[in-house]
Design an enzyme around this catalytic site. Structure first.
Site, mmCIF file in Angstrom:
data_model
loop_
_atom_site.group_PDB
_atom_site.id
_atom_site.type_symbol
_atom_site.label_atom_id
_atom_site.label_comp_id
_atom_site.label_asym_id
_atom_site.label_seq_id
_atom_site.Cartn_x
_atom_site.Cartn_y
_atom_site.Cartn_z
ATOM 1 N N GLU A 1 0.843 -1.205 0.000
ATOM 2 C CA GLU A 1 0.000 0.000 0.000
ATOM 3 C C GLU A 1 0.871 1.246 0.000
ATOM 4 O O GLU A 1 1.905 1.298 0.686
ATOM 5 C CB GLU A 1 -0.880 -0.037 1.264
ATOM 6 C CG GLU A 1 -2.244 0.539 1.088
ATOM 7 C CD GLU A 1 -3.192 -0.344 0.273
ATOM 8 O OE1 GLU A 1 -3.296 -0.121 -0.956
ATOM 9 O OE2 GLU A 1 -3.839 -1.224 0.865
ATOM 10 N N ALA B 1 -14.955 3.371 0.444
ATOM 11 C CA ALA B 1 -14.625 2.400 1.496
ATOM 12 C C ALA B 1 -13.261 1.773 1.250
ATOM 13 O O ALA B 1 -12.937 0.745 1.841
ATOM 14 C CB ALA B 1 -15.710 1.330 1.579
ATOM 15 N N GLY B 2 -12.461 2.362 0.393
ATOM 16 C CA GLY B 2 -11.101 1.857 0.175
ATOM 17 C C GLY B 2 -11.042 0.640 -0.728
ATOM 18 O O GLY B 2 -10.022 -0.030 -0.801
ATOM 19 N N ASP C 1 -5.134 0.998 -8.489
ATOM 20 C CA ASP C 1 -6.545 0.639 -8.610
ATOM 21 C C ASP C 1 -6.925 0.306 -10.050
ATOM 22 O O ASP C 1 -7.572 -0.707 -10.331
ATOM 23 C CB ASP C 1 -7.433 1.794 -8.120
ATOM 24 C CG ASP C 1 -7.108 2.192 -6.691
ATOM 25 O OD1 ASP C 1 -6.338 1.465 -6.041
ATOM 26 O OD2 ASP C 1 -7.611 3.236 -6.244
ATOM 27 N N TYR D 1 -3.389 12.336 1.566
ATOM 28 C CA TYR D 1 -2.851 11.491 0.498
ATOM 29 C C TYR D 1 -1.776 12.260 -0.276
ATOM 30 O O TYR D 1 -0.685 11.770 -0.545
ATOM 31 C CB TYR D 1 -3.977 11.040 -0.438
ATOM 32 C CG TYR D 1 -3.523 10.053 -1.490
ATOM 33 C CD1 TYR D 1 -3.567 8.690 -1.249
ATOM 34 C CD2 TYR D 1 -3.035 10.482 -2.724
ATOM 35 C CE1 TYR D 1 -3.142 7.773 -2.206
ATOM 36 C CE2 TYR D 1 -2.608 9.588 -3.686
ATOM 37 C CZ TYR D 1 -2.668 8.226 -3.426
ATOM 38 O OH TYR D 1 -2.250 7.328 -4.370
HETATM 39 C C1 GLA Z 1 -5.619 4.772 -3.395
HETATM 40 C C2 GLA Z 1 -4.971 5.246 -4.682
HETATM 41 C C3 GLA Z 1 -3.946 4.239 -5.178
HETATM 42 C C4 GLA Z 1 -2.956 3.840 -4.091
HETATM 43 C C5 GLA Z 1 -3.691 3.475 -2.804
HETATM 44 C C6 GLA Z 1 -2.752 3.214 -1.652
HETATM 45 O O1 GLA Z 1 -6.394 3.645 -3.604
HETATM 46 O O2 GLA Z 1 -5.947 5.434 -5.670
HETATM 47 O O3 GLA Z 1 -3.273 4.747 -6.306
HETATM 48 O O4 GLA Z 1 -2.004 4.836 -3.880
HETATM 49 O O5 GLA Z 1 -4.602 4.489 -2.417
HETATM 50 O O6 GLA Z 1 -2.014 2.065 -1.887
#
Ligand code: GLA
Length: 396
Positions: free
Chosen positions: A36, A119-120, A168, A218
């Site tokens: 991550e 929600a990640g 992602d 971020y």
């Molecule tokens: C988000 C971002 C990704 C990545 C993750 C952390 O999902 O869109 O590009 O940086 O956070 O791993």
């Protein structure tokens, strides 16, 4: 057609009335196992698309106005701009396609989803990618898998303005069913690593704290990580090794996270290949610890949820998933113990309806091969030597 695509079409018809020329696209969410916050500094990642998905239905607008409906929200504009609402990613997808030379008329769109928002689990990349697939179908055009990833990234970064990495979008496109996806963000390569355990699964639980990749946290992490690589003169965090110790004190912890996390992802690949679930679980725990202690992207609730998961019988490891600052926690758990582990996390989050047992799922390269064609993907290195050793379920 999937149930979710059917619901997206219904949303469009009920929200905006009957019309002609429908097309739909479906895209999965993703879970990261290890790796991550290293995608934007050329790191290695182990992730997977999951069997929770989102669909977008599109049709040409009868009057030249752009409209979108999703979960009771409706937006309308005269041109496809990003304005901080549910239409942003949909309209950005159309703009990005136009930049690529795909003629896209003004559109009306409907969205339906099994994926929780914010929600990640990469609902944003799924939304953009599903919209791109639907629009390509409507236009009768195809792109390569790499072009689809690039177009989704233009939409997200350049048009919506989110400074994300590529994790992602690549997970959504390149994943294979029954496998996890290894990404090398320095080389731009990926390969599938077979998922060796039938009796294990991943449980995801939303914290109820919504995260925001566009937020300051971020952006600051990304800047610190980029600075750390530049200060050490390396093009990727894969080359930092132990040299994070040489960094100025204020960015040392960020340097240590990206250096150790990419190494953990490498080890996770080895543990998957060796079928060593105990060791993979430890790497997952260590990843959370690094994200909490060094990278400072966890929250008290995510810490408590992962701690509760680890205490549950049959759980091998737990960590926050995605960017952090809220979002979800995931746990690697024996299938028969999955519900109890999910319940343990839900007691902390107070969200009993927001837990999911997810399986590695195929990405768009496989599921949308009518519009995502890639001669190179045939040569994608799928390691054909799945480990023969299967984990024997054991409690920690
Ligand atoms: C988000 C971002 C990704 C990545 C993750 C952390 O999902 O869109 O590009 O940086 O956070 O791993």
């Amino acid at each position: 057609m999937s149930d979710v695509e059917g619901r997206a079409i219904q949303t469009l018809l009920q929200g905006l009335g009957p019309g002609r020329g429908l097309a739909a696209g479906l895209a999965p969410g993703r879970v990261t196992l290890v790796g991550e916050h290293v995608d934007y500094v050329g790191g290695r990642i182990v992730c997977m698309a999951v069997d929770l998905s989102l669909a977008v239905a599109v049709r040409p607008s009868p009057d030249g106005r752009w409209r979108a409906v999703s979960a009771g929200r409706r937006v309308e504009r005269s041109s496809p701009s990003a304005q901080g609402d549910i239409g942003d990613r949909l309209f950005a997808a159309a703009m990005a396609l136009r930049l690529r030379g795909v003629a896209t008329p003004p559109l009306e769109m409907g969205v339906a989803s099994d994926l929780p928002e914010s929600a990640g689990l990469s609902s944003s990349a799924a939304l953009t990618s599903a919209a791109l697939v639907a629009m390509l179908r409507l236009a009768g055009q195809a792109v390569s898998a790499d072009e689809l990833v690039a177009t989704a990234l233009v939409a997200e970064r350049d048009i919506v303005g989110v400074p994300c990495g590529e994790l992602d979008q690549r997970a959504v496109v390149h994943s294979r069913a029954d496998s996890v996806l290894a990404l090398d963000c320095e080389l731009g390569s990926h390969w599938a690593v077979p998922w060796p355990w039938r009796d294990l699964c991943v449980v995801v639980a939303a914290s109820g704290e919504t995260h925001d990749v566009g937020g300051a946290g971020y952006r600051e992490r990304r800047e610190a990580a980029t600075r750390a690589c530049a200060a050490l003169g390396v093009s990727s965090c894969q080359h930092i090794g132990d040299r994070w110790r040489e960094l100025p004190v204020e960015i040392q912890r960020f340097g240590r996270h990206i250096a150790t996390e990419t190494r953990r992802a490498d080890s996770a690949i080895e543990m998957l290949e060796a079928g060593d679930v105990q060791a993979l679980g430890r790497l997952i725990d260590e990843s959370h610890e690094s994200l909490r202690g060094d990278y400072m992207v966890s929250t008290e609730r995510l810490d408590a949820m992962t701690a509760a998961a680890r205490q549950a019988p049959g759980c091998y490891g737990a960590r926050l998933v995605g960017a952090g600052f809220g979002g979800s926690a995931m746990a690697l758990v024996e299938r028969e113990a999955a519900y109890d582990c999910a319940a343990a996390m839900a007691v902390i989050s107070g969200q009993p309806d927001a837990t999911w047992l997810v399986e590695p799922a195929a990405g768009l390269e496989v599921t949308a091969h009518d519009v995502v064609v890639d001669p190179a993907s045939a040569a994608t290195a799928v390691r054909n030597d799945p480990p023969s050793r299967h984990a024997r379920p054991r409690n920690r």
